[in-house]
Enzyme design. Sequence first.
Site, PDB file in Angstrom:
ATOM      1  CG  HIS A   1      24.684  13.749  64.502  1.00  0.00           C
ATOM      2  ND1 HIS A   1      23.306  13.525  64.630  1.00  0.00           N
ATOM      3  CD2 HIS A   1      25.244  13.646  63.371  1.00  0.00           C
ATOM      4  CE1 HIS A   1      22.968  13.122  63.407  1.00  0.00           C
ATOM      5  NE2 HIS A   1      24.018  13.070  62.596  1.00  0.00           N
TER       6      HIS A   1
ATOM      7  CB  CYS B   1      39.518  17.486  54.203  1.00  0.00           C
ATOM      8  SG  CYS B   1      38.808  16.383  53.333  1.00  0.00           S
TER       9      CYS B   1
HETATM   10  C1  PEP Z   1      35.933  12.168  55.625  1.00  0.00           C
HETATM   11  O1  PEP Z   1      35.213  11.122  55.125  1.00  0.00           O
HETATM   12  O2  PEP Z   1      36.829  12.308  56.382  1.00  0.00           O
HETATM   13  C2  PEP Z   1      35.531  13.405  55.117  1.00  0.00           C
HETATM   14  C3  PEP Z   1      36.188  14.547  55.161  1.00  0.00           C
HETATM   15  O3  PEP Z   1      34.347  13.571  54.345  1.00  0.00           O
HETATM   16  P1  PEP Z   1      32.891  13.390  55.149  1.00  0.00           P
HETATM   17  O4  PEP Z   1      33.072  13.361  56.578  1.00  0.00           O
HETATM   18  O5  PEP Z   1      31.894  14.452  54.601  1.00  0.00           O
HETATM   19  O6  PEP Z   1      32.372  11.886  54.349  1.00  0.00           O
END
Ligand code: PEP
Length: 815
Positions: free
Chosen positions: A451, A745
């Site tokens: 967080h 991402c």
């Molecule tokens: C990830 O796992 O890198 C991702 C973008 O998904 P989340 O953070 O929502 O699990």
Amino acid sequence: MVGIVVVSHSADLARAAVDLALQMANGPAPRIEIAAGTADERLGTDAARVAQAIEAADDGEGVVVIMDLGSAILSAELALEFLPEPGIKTRLVPAAFVEGIFAAVISAAGGAQLDAVARDAEEALEAKAAQLDQAQLSQSQLPGDTVAPAISRPAIIAVTTVVNPDGIHARPAALIVQTLASFDAQVTIATDRSEPVSARSPTALMSLGARAGDVLRIEADGAGAATAVDRIVALIRDGFGELVRFGWPSSPDRAFDGRRPEPVEGPISDPIGVSPGRVVGPALRLPDPITEPDPTASLPEAERPAAVERLASAAADVADQLRGRVRAAGTVGELLAATAAIATDPELLADASMRVRERGLTPERAVWEAMEVAADSLREAGSRQALRVSDLYGVRNRIVALLTSRSAAGVPDPGYPFILLTVDLAPADAAELDPARCLAIVTEEGGPTSHTAIIARSLGIPAVVAARGATTIADGTVLLVDGSTGELITEPTIDQRATATTALRSRERLAGPGRTADGHHVALLANITAIEDVAAALECGAEGVGLYRTELCFMDRVTVPPIEDQVTAYRTVLSKFGGRRVVVRTLDAGSDKALPFLGHADEPNPALGVRGIRTAAAYPQLLHDQLKAIKEAAEAESAEVWVMAPMITTVAEVRSFSQAVREAGLPTIGIMIETPAAALQAEQVLTEVAFVSIGTNDLAQYAFAADRHSADLASLNDPWQPALLRLIEMVTSAAAASGKPVGVCGEAAADPLLALVLAGLGISSLSMTPAALAAVGRGLASVTLEDCRLAARAACDTDSPASARRIVAEMLRVP
Ligand code: PEP
Ligand code: MG
């Protein structure tokens, strides 16, 4: 206040100069309008824009106009003819651009009249000239306000020593002027080398050239003289919030650096940078939480019903306070909404009330005990749930504070910029963070995807997590924090301090589409996690959305949201990105995003349980309905909608997902690569879909078998791990062979240096928290694709994240 208009050929230049002045000004600012660039966004000036800016800046007190060069002056002169009758009092000031803006801001903020603001701006360069001794002016020749008229018989004289190492530079000078603004007093300050100067003039104060160790003589007269001098002496003794200890420059260096195992005082080990920016400032610990209420206090029977009522109303007030901040808190809002729900949790309240009624505990003691029981069961439920314990305690402390009429523990406001040290940062505390005051966050707990990391990045505050022992550092100790490398240095030397730059500014705008210096396009996209991120993404100039986390619409619901609600939610986001790409991720429920209506709570090992696309096998209707809602929303809006599935591990899952999306009538189908299994099969996967997007947060977690939220394992989840980079390389090689796009991402995309490595590996889009876009764009524009490729090769070939970082930083000296 007098308004200020800044006229420049370049909008970037004007914004940067105004930003600098505002950061130094510390307090309330006058209206500042920028008239920069031409209507078609090229370099130049435009008289009509200047006239509009003057009108907007005026609130009746007049406007000071500061220009850069050449035609800026002509445009400003012409603008005066465009102004409506009766004319706005306007002064075009022949001031040095940066110094003039700074002096005008301070002077106007201090309540000076139009001519005084104009004069302060005009004389602003003299301090620099005097300091450099280039103007060859003796102090006695300095005009205007710089040399103060002597106070013939001062009512107050004080002598004090400068303790901050940089002495009275711009920011301290501004603080003195602002402090004096509300006092009716004539005040001068002198060193033993200089004549007295007016303490109301920031430039004159800077011209003193006062450094650490210099003795200042302050003289004052007038009705408010005594208090004014007291305040100024206090500021100087406090080191203007920059330092508290005299003798700092000569104290021995103590470096807390994860790569060097010899730190002293406080065993900080393996700190991890999770939000970029390199800053220096005084440390400040989050105050100790509220102390434990007396377990022996007992209420008479007759008082217990009223005590139960007080308890319920305090809990409701705390929930209201937290919900009230949800709107203002950006990405933090989602976490905060969940925290607010704790305050009104009926089971917790029933337990606490029972303790009051049956055992006669005070309401504060009862809340304390009930929360402790709840915290124990969260701890027993495993590490993921244990992360919520700090949220629970945050709520408990607020309720206890209300019940005992104490001010709640939380982020302090010492009145000067600081670096926050804390064990962990609860969302409720994060919501109070003011990026203008909090220079950086250092926590003992947390990992790269915790967080704290998410919050810090969304606010643009540099942050380092997993810094064990950080809270043993005394308040006021000067710290250098590097949110990219995780470096922490206490009492940095002057040379080390000079390496500090600034944090990302949370609303800084991307200059244009992501491109390397030689024109290779890497799309820079935004991650949408909370609804507030939509506005942030637009403000920061995102080229589109690379990850829309649709969990947003499912969280805090007790039943599955109906299709119509989903359509409304998706349209809200899509409508803002007409003509641009929006990658919608289907529901990633489970693990850290457990949903009550899917029976997630009981999994013993949720990160390895029914999460992501696996919920679609268990609840096919859920995926079917979601795709239907996405299709309906996409048809109603003009955004270019791509759809992808989270947590894919097998080619069979890819096929079944693609079939479901095709049946729903959505054309652009992709998947996330978040498991080593998916990375290893990238080639087969890519034959089934149009694109892939790498979720580095989970890919690291599963590749290193390390809980992404664990502070103890944070260094394993470091996105610079060469093994992670090699997994990414496997995917990009397969994508290159197939000619299909591959994005990142996960949080790795938001690291401006690592982003270049990713581009070098062949990543075609980077999606990140909006606050990171501008810095990543700047980095990309400063290197060629070949530079990135070489850096990527070198990073993959190293044997540790630290050496990967170091080598890449040396190879690509990005701004
Ligand atoms: C990830 O796992 O890198 C991702 C973008 O998904 P989340 O953070 O929502 O699990
Ligand atoms: Mg993920």
